[in-house]
Design a protein around this motif. Sequence first.
Motif, PDB file in Angstrom:
ATOM      1  N   LEU A  14      -0.341  -5.088 -13.108  1.00  5.97           N
ATOM      2  CA  LEU A  14      -1.091  -4.568 -13.758  1.00  5.97           C
ATOM      3  C   LEU A  14      -2.596  -5.164 -13.709  1.00  5.97           C
ATOM      4  O   LEU A  14      -3.585  -4.962 -12.700  1.00  5.97           O
ATOM      5  CB  LEU A  14      -1.079  -3.681 -14.728  1.00  5.97           C
ATOM      6  CG  LEU A  14      -2.800  -2.655 -15.618  1.00  5.97           C
ATOM      7  CD1 LEU A  14      -2.798  -1.787 -14.628  1.00  5.97           C
ATOM      8  CD2 LEU A  14      -2.322  -2.697 -16.521  1.00  5.97           C
ATOM      9  N   ILE A  15      -2.154  -6.527 -14.022  1.00  6.71           N
ATOM     10  CA  ILE A  15      -3.707  -7.578 -13.787  1.00  6.71           C
ATOM     11  C   ILE A  15      -3.656  -7.273 -12.154  1.00  6.71           C
ATOM     12  O   ILE A  15      -5.509  -7.941 -12.278  1.00  6.71           O
ATOM     13  CB  ILE A  15      -3.077  -8.395 -14.294  1.00  6.71           C
ATOM     14  CG1 ILE A  15      -3.543  -8.164 -15.981  1.00  6.71           C
ATOM     15  CG2 ILE A  15      -4.794  -9.952 -13.852  1.00  6.71           C
ATOM     16  CD1 ILE A  15      -2.684  -9.600 -16.929  1.00  6.71           C
ATOM     17  N   LEU A  16      -2.787  -8.065 -11.529  1.00  8.48           N
ATOM     18  CA  LEU A  16      -2.965  -7.865 -10.242  1.00  8.48           C
ATOM     19  C   LEU A  16      -3.535  -7.263  -9.301  1.00  8.48           C
ATOM     20  O   LEU A  16      -4.431  -7.355  -8.618  1.00  8.48           O
ATOM     21  CB  LEU A  16      -1.633  -9.125 -10.008  1.00  8.48           C
ATOM     22  CG  LEU A  16      -0.750  -9.890 -10.440  1.00  8.48           C
ATOM     23  CD1 LEU A  16       0.645  -9.935  -9.856  1.00  8.48           C
ATOM     24  CD2 LEU A  16      -2.084 -11.452 -10.162  1.00  8.48           C
ATOM     25  N   LEU A  17      -3.062  -5.549  -9.421  1.00  7.94           N
ATOM     26  CA  LEU A  17      -3.531  -4.648  -9.228  1.00  7.94           C
ATOM     27  C   LEU A  17      -4.897  -4.538  -8.866  1.00  7.94           C
ATOM     28  O   LEU A  17      -5.331  -4.211  -8.287  1.00  7.94           O
ATOM     29  CB  LEU A  17      -2.617  -3.992  -9.558  1.00  7.94           C
ATOM     30  CG  LEU A  17      -2.854  -2.573  -8.855  1.00  7.94           C
ATOM     31  CD1 LEU A  17      -2.781  -1.972  -7.779  1.00  7.94           C
ATOM     32  CD2 LEU A  17      -2.736  -1.027 -10.116  1.00  7.94           C
ATOM     33  N   ARG A  18      -5.499  -4.534 -10.432  1.00  7.59           N
ATOM     34  CA  ARG A  18      -6.700  -4.166 -10.821  1.00  7.59           C
ATOM     35  C   ARG A  18      -7.077  -5.446 -10.321  1.00  7.59           C
ATOM     36  O   ARG A  18      -8.918  -4.763  -9.382  1.00  7.59           O
ATOM     37  CB  ARG A  18      -6.509  -3.528 -12.287  1.00  7.59           C
ATOM     38  CG  ARG A  18      -6.324  -2.782 -13.030  1.00  7.59           C
ATOM     39  CD  ARG A  18      -7.147  -1.844 -12.481  1.00  7.59           C
ATOM     40  NE  ARG A  18      -7.038  -0.391 -13.452  1.00  7.59           N
ATOM     41  CZ  ARG A  18      -6.480   0.685 -13.019  1.00  7.59           C
ATOM     42  NH1 ARG A  18      -5.665   0.583 -11.540  1.00  7.59           N
ATOM     43  NH2 ARG A  18      -5.756   1.706 -13.652  1.00  7.59           N
ATOM     44  N   LEU A  69      -1.102  -7.657  -2.476  1.00  7.30           N
ATOM     45  CA  LEU A  69       0.121  -7.940  -2.296  1.00  7.30           C
ATOM     46  C   LEU A  69       0.989  -8.312  -2.928  1.00  7.30           C
ATOM     47  O   LEU A  69       2.473  -8.255  -3.693  1.00  7.30           O
ATOM     48  CB  LEU A  69      -0.652  -8.549  -1.207  1.00  7.30           C
ATOM     49  CG  LEU A  69       1.215  -9.651  -0.105  1.00  7.30           C
ATOM     50  CD1 LEU A  69       1.996  -8.263   0.230  1.00  7.30           C
ATOM     51  CD2 LEU A  69       0.485  -9.856   1.105  1.00  7.30           C
ATOM     52  N   LYS A  70       0.397  -9.649  -3.678  1.00 11.37           N
ATOM     53  CA  LYS A  70       0.715  -9.965  -5.454  1.00 11.37           C
ATOM     54  C   LYS A  70       1.152  -9.127  -6.001  1.00 11.37           C
ATOM     55  O   LYS A  70       2.668  -8.690  -6.542  1.00 11.37           O
ATOM     56  CB  LYS A  70       0.655 -11.209  -5.774  1.00 11.37           C
ATOM     57  CG  LYS A  70       0.387 -12.415  -5.110  1.00 11.37           C
ATOM     58  CD  LYS A  70      -0.959 -13.298  -6.087  1.00 11.37           C
ATOM     59  CE  LYS A  70      -0.759 -14.563  -5.261  1.00 11.37           C
ATOM     60  NZ  LYS A  70      -2.224 -15.396  -6.144  1.00 11.37           N
ATOM     61  N   ALA A  71       1.150  -8.160  -6.431  1.00 10.69           N
ATOM     62  CA  ALA A  71       0.784  -6.504  -7.534  1.00 10.69           C
ATOM     63  C   ALA A  71       2.279  -5.950  -6.528  1.00 10.69           C
ATOM     64  O   ALA A  71       3.033  -5.011  -7.036  1.00 10.69           O
ATOM     65  CB  ALA A  71       0.190  -5.806  -7.645  1.00 10.69           C
ATOM     66  N   TYR A  72       1.738  -5.610  -5.342  1.00  9.10           N
ATOM     67  CA  TYR A  72       3.732  -5.481  -4.627  1.00  9.10           C
ATOM     68  C   TYR A  72       4.573  -6.079  -4.484  1.00  9.10           C
ATOM     69  O   TYR A  72       6.093  -5.447  -4.708  1.00  9.10           O
ATOM     70  CB  TYR A  72       2.660  -5.012  -2.661  1.00  9.10           C
ATOM     71  CG  TYR A  72       3.957  -4.676  -2.475  1.00  9.10           C
ATOM     72  CD1 TYR A  72       3.944  -2.645  -2.259  1.00  9.10           C
ATOM     73  CD2 TYR A  72       4.272  -5.203  -1.680  1.00  9.10           C
ATOM     74  CE1 TYR A  72       4.934  -2.526  -1.714  1.00  9.10           C
ATOM     75  CE2 TYR A  72       5.326  -4.130  -0.963  1.00  9.10           C
ATOM     76  CZ  TYR A  72       5.726  -2.999  -0.577  1.00  9.10           C
ATOM     77  OH  TYR A  72       6.650  -2.398  -0.067  1.00  9.10           O
ATOM     78  N   ILE A  73       4.692  -6.742  -4.362  1.00 14.52           N
ATOM     79  CA  ILE A  73       5.856  -7.720  -4.324  1.00 14.52           C
ATOM     80  C   ILE A  73       6.663  -7.807  -6.040  1.00 14.52           C
ATOM     81  O   ILE A  73       7.754  -7.197  -5.901  1.00 14.52           O
ATOM     82  CB  ILE A  73       5.484  -9.047  -4.342  1.00 14.52           C
ATOM     83  CG1 ILE A  73       5.078  -9.770  -2.679  1.00 14.52           C
ATOM     84  CG2 ILE A  73       7.005 -10.462  -4.464  1.00 14.52           C
ATOM     85  CD1 ILE A  73       4.368 -10.645  -1.930  1.00 14.52           C
ATOM     86  N   LEU A  74       5.919  -7.975  -6.749  1.00 14.84           N
ATOM     87  CA  LEU A  74       5.819  -7.921  -8.105  1.00 14.84           C
ATOM     88  C   LEU A  74       6.428  -6.849  -8.594  1.00 14.84           C
ATOM     89  O   LEU A  74       7.759  -5.982  -8.835  1.00 14.84           O
ATOM     90  CB  LEU A  74       5.000  -7.623  -9.317  1.00 14.84           C
ATOM     91  CG  LEU A  74       4.814  -9.422  -9.122  1.00 14.84           C
ATOM     92  CD1 LEU A  74       3.327 -10.086 -10.162  1.00 14.84           C
ATOM     93  CD2 LEU A  74       6.386 -10.336  -9.932  1.00 14.84           C
ATOM     94  N   ASP A  75       5.806  -4.931  -8.722  1.00 11.26           N
ATOM     95  CA  ASP A  75       6.568  -3.990  -8.449  1.00 11.26           C
ATOM     96  C   ASP A  75       6.284  -2.694  -7.693  1.00 11.26           C
ATOM     97  O   ASP A  75       6.816  -1.779  -7.829  1.00 11.26           O
ATOM     98  CB  ASP A  75       5.304  -3.400  -9.780  1.00 11.26           C
ATOM     99  CG  ASP A  75       5.890  -2.736 -10.959  1.00 11.26           C
ATOM    100  OD1 ASP A  75       6.611  -2.956 -11.311  1.00 11.26           O
ATOM    101  OD2 ASP A  75       4.878  -2.067 -11.511  1.00 11.26           O
ATOM    102  N   GLY A  76       6.934  -3.528  -6.585  1.00 11.17           N
ATOM    103  CA  GLY A  76       6.771  -2.406  -5.329  1.00 11.17           C
ATOM    104  C   GLY A  76       5.438  -1.493  -5.059  1.00 11.17           C
ATOM    105  O   GLY A  76       4.701  -0.976  -5.884  1.00 11.17           O
ATOM    106  N   GLU A  77       5.927  -0.073  -4.785  1.00 13.18           N
ATOM    107  CA  GLU A  77       4.796   0.584  -3.821  1.00 13.18           C
ATOM    108  C   GLU A  77       4.942   1.813  -5.083  1.00 13.18           C
ATOM    109  O   GLU A  77       3.183   2.255  -5.110  1.00 13.18           O
ATOM    110  CB  GLU A  77       5.204   1.598  -2.329  1.00 13.18           C
ATOM    111  CG  GLU A  77       4.553   2.147  -1.806  1.00 13.18           C
ATOM    112  CD  GLU A  77       4.844   2.607  -0.718  1.00 13.18           C
ATOM    113  OE1 GLU A  77       4.130   3.605  -0.306  1.00 13.18           O
ATOM    114  OE2 GLU A  77       5.802   2.488  -0.396  1.00 13.18           O
TER     115      GLU A  77
END
Length: 138
Positions: A89-93, A112-120
Motif C-alpha cells: 500500500l505504501i509503495l502503491l500510494r 512496479l515494486k507494489a505490483y511485484i509484492l501484491d500483483g495486479e
Amino acid sequence: MELDDKVYSQIVQMCEKGDNLVEEGELHKAIDLYTKALDLIPSPKNHWEASTWIYTAIGDAYYIYDEFEMAKSNFYNALNCPEGTTNPLILLRLGESLFECGELERAKEYLLKAYILDGEKLFVEEDDKYFELIKDII
C-alpha cells in the motif's frame, strides 16, 4: 524497542478517531489527530513500527484530499520506517502520488515494486492510468 503501553494505547485511540474522521470526510481534522499521535512517538520516529502506519494514514488522507506533494512526503517517511519498503500500500500510494506530481519515472519504480509484492489485484480499485504506466514493463 516497544512503546510504553499507555502511550501506545493513546496513539491507537487517536488513530482510530482519525480513521473515523477520514470516513466522515473530515480529512484535515484526521490529519491533525494523526499528527498529534505521531508527536507521542519518541525520536527518531522512523525507528518505531507505529510510525509506519501513522505516516501511511497521514499520506493517505493527503492523497484523498489531492494534496499529492504532502502525500508523497508522508509516504516517503512511511517507507523509511519498519517494514515500509515491503508494504504494498505504501509503495502503491507513493507511486500514485509521484505520478500526480509529474515524476513518472519514479512513479514507475514504486508502482512496479507494489505490483511485484501484491500483483495486479492491488490495482483493481485504482485509476487505470497507474497500471497503464507499468503494464509494458511487467
